[in-house]
Design an enzyme around this catalytic site. Structure first.
Site, PDB file in Angstrom:
ATOM      1  CG  PHE A 188      47.297  -7.795  60.739  1.00  0.00           C
ATOM      2  CD1 PHE A 188      47.992  -8.948  61.101  1.00  0.00           C
ATOM      3  CD2 PHE A 188      48.537  -7.104  60.259  1.00  0.00           C
ATOM      4  CE1 PHE A 188      49.349  -8.993  61.353  1.00  0.00           C
ATOM      5  CE2 PHE A 188      49.481  -6.854  60.941  1.00  0.00           C
ATOM      6  CZ  PHE A 188      50.285  -7.658  60.879  1.00  0.00           C
ATOM      7  CE  LYS A 189      51.441  -5.946  63.003  1.00  0.00           C
ATOM      8  NZ  LYS A 189      52.034  -4.501  63.697  1.00  0.00           N
TER       9      LYS A 189
END
Length: 457
Positions: free
Chosen positions: A115-116
Site C-alpha cells: 500500500f506504500k
C-alpha cells in the site's frame, strides 16, 4: 497553506519545505496550520471523479497554488497513478465486497504490491519536481542541489520507496532494515535493485532500532544540512496527505455499489485499519476531520499492541507490562514495531482539543505538552495522558488486536468462505478485529453497529 512542528509551533513552513525536510529540527512532525474544509458541493461534484482527479481535488486543498499550480499537481498525479504503466487496476484502489456489509479496499495494485506505493510513487515525483525546479533557478556553474533520502523499513516502505526513487537525478536513497525481520520477497525487492542511487543497509536489531538511527540522523542539524536529508517514512507529511485520497475513493465506491443494489446510499461506515506506525489510519483521521462521513476509526494491531494498550489504559509504553517484552516477531512483520511515529501527530490534536480555548498561545501550549510526552517516551520508555485526553482519543477511535493464531484462523476462514478470498496476514488482522468490534463492548458503549466495514489490504 502552511505547516508547523508538533513540538515547536512558532515557525511555519511551506509545503515544499515540509516535503523536503521530513522531520522537524526539534524532533517533531509537521502538521497543517489548519485542516481545510470541503467545498460546499463536494459530494456531488466529486462523486464521479476518477481516482486521479479525486487526488488532484484533495491535494489542492492542502497545497497553496503559489507553490504548485493545479496544472502542476494534475501532471504529477497523472504521471504517478498511470494505468496500466504503474498501477494494475484502473480504479487504483478497488473496493471488493466479501459480504453485504464487509468490504476490502485493495491497496496492493502498485509496483511493489504494497500500500506504500500509493504514497511513495508520488513522493518520489515530488522530490524530483522540487529539485528540478530549484536547480533550474541556479546560476550557470553553481552546483546542483541534491537530496539524500534516508528511511527505515520493516519491509513494505523500503521496497516502495526504492521503486519510487530509483534512477532519479540528484537523489540518493539509503534504506535501513532489520536483519531477518522482513519477508524474503521484500528483502529481494530492495536488494536486487541495481540502480547506482539505491543503497540498502541491513541492521542487527529491530525496526525500532532502524527508526531510531534515522531519527538521530535527522536531529543532527550539522549532518542533516551537510547531506540534505529527506524522509520517505510516514514522518513525511506528504505520505499522510496522499493517503487521505483513498478514504474518499472508498466512500464513493461504496455509495455507488449500494446504489446499484437498491440499498440506502448514505450508510454509516466504519474503516478498520491494520496499523503499526499509525500513518494509514491517521490519514483517515484527517478525512474524518474534513467531515467525510464515517463512524469511529478502528485501529487493528497485531501482538505489538502499543496502540491498543494506549486506548485501553491511556498509557503509551514501549514495553508490554504484561510480558515485559518489546518488539515481538509476528506473521505480520510490517506492523512489528513498538513506537508508532505518527501517533505524535494525533497527540498534538488531542493536547490542543483538551487545552483551554481562552489560552492566547493555545497552539504553543499543545506543542509543549506533546514535547513533554515524547520526552517521557524517549527517556523512560512510556508516558501517561490525563483522563480527559484519553476520553478525547476515544471519541474518534476504537482499538483491538489479533495474535498469530487468530491471524492464521482468519486467513483460513476467508479462503474457505464464499466467495473465497485470500487475505494477507496484515489484512487478516483487520478482518479479525472488525469481527471483534461487532461482538464486544468497549469502555461501556458498543464499539459499532453492524454497518458496512472497509478493511484496508
Amino acid at each position: 497553506m502552511k505547516y508547523f512542528s508538533t513540538r515547536g509551533g512558532n515557525e511555519e513552513l511551506s509545503f515544499e519545505e515540509v516535503v523536503l525536510a521530513g522531520l522537524a529540527p526539534d524532533g517533531g512532525l509537521y502538521i497543517p496550520a489548519e485542516i481545510p474544509k470541503l467545498p460546499e458541493n463536494w459530494e456531488d461534484d466529486w462523486s464521479k471523479l476518477s481516482y486521479q482527479d479525486l487526488a488532484v481535488a484533495i491535494l489542492s486543498l492542502f497545497i497553496s497554488p503559489s507553490e504548485l499550480s493545479r496544472e502542476e499537481i494534475t501532471e504529477l498525479v497523472y504521471s504517478t497513478y498511470a494505468y496500466p504503466q504503474k498501477f494494475r487496476n484502473p480504479l487504483i484502489t478497488p473496493l471488493v465486497p466479501l459480504s453485504e456489509k464487509l468490504y476490502i479496499l485493495e491497496l496492493f495494485h502498485g509496483p511493489t504490491y504494497a500500500f506504500k506505493d500509493l504514497a511513495l510513487q508520488l513522493v518520489g515525483n515530488l522530490f524530483e519536481f522540487f529539485l528540478r525546479r530549484r536547480n533550474s533557478r541556479k546560476a550557470q556553474g553553481e552546483p546542483a542541489e541534491r537530496l539524500t533520502v534516508v528511511g527505515a523499513t520493516s519491509g513494505d516502505t523500503g521496497s516502495a520507496a526504492i521503486y519510487g526513487l530509483r534512477n532519479k537525478a540528484n537523489i540518493s536513497i539509503f534504506i535501513l532494515f532489520p536483519r531477518g525481520r522482513v519477508s524474503e520477497i521484500q528483502e529481494a525487492q530492495m536488494t536486487t535493485v541495481m540502480d547506482e542511487n539505491v543503497h540498502n543497509v541491513r541492521v542487527a536489531g529491530t525496526f525500532d532500532d532502524c527508526q531510531d538511527i534515522v531519527k538521530t540522523l535527522f536531529s543532527d542539524k550539522e549532518f542533516n544540512e551537510r547531506h540534505s536529508l529527506a524522509a520517505v517514512n510516514s514522518i513525511n507529511w506528504a505520505r499522510i496527505l496522499v493517503q487521505i485520497v483513498y478514504y474518499f475513493s472508498a466512500y464513493f465506491q461504496l455509495k455507488q455499489s449500494l446504489a446499484g443494489s437498491g440499498t440506502a446510499v448514505n450508510p454509516d461506515i466504519q474503516f478498520v485499519v491494520p496499523t503499526g506506525n499509525f500513518g494509514d489510519i491517521l490519514a483517515g483521521y484527517y478525512a474524518k476531520r474534513m467531515m467525510l462521513p464515517m463512524r469511529k476509526l478502528g485501529i487493528a494491531t497485531n501482538a505489538n499492541d502499543i496502540l491498543t494498550r494506549f486506548w485501553n489504559t491511556g498509557r503509551y509504553a514501549k514495553v508490554d507490562p504484561s510480558t515485559g517484552l518489546g518488539v515481538k516477531e509476528t506473521l505480520s512483520p510490517a506492523m512489528d514495531i513498538t513506537v508508532s511515529s505518527n501517533f505524535e501527530r494525533l497527540l498534538w490534536y488531542l493536547a490542543y482539543q483538551t487545552s483551554s480555548p481562552d489560552d492566547p498561545t493555545r497552539r504553543l501550549t499543545a506543542c509543549k505538552i506533546v514535547a513533554g510526552w515524547m520526552d517521557g517516551v524517549k527517556k523512560e520508555g512510556q508516558m501517561v495522558v490525563p483522563d480527559e485526553v484519553l476520553r478525547a482519543a476515544r471519541e474518534d477511535f476504537v482499538a483491538d488486536k489479533a495474535d498469530d493464531e487468530q491471524i492464521t484462523n482468519t486467513i483460513l476462514k476467508y479462503y474457505k468462505g464464499s466467495p473465497s478470498y485470500v487475505p494477507d496476514p496484515h489484512t487478516a488482522v483487520g478482518l479479525h478485529v472488525a469481527a471483534s468490534f461487532q461482538k464486544t463492548e468497549k469502555w461501556g458503549v458498543h464499539a459499532c453497529v453492524p454497518e458496512p466495514y472497509l478493511i484496508f489490504s
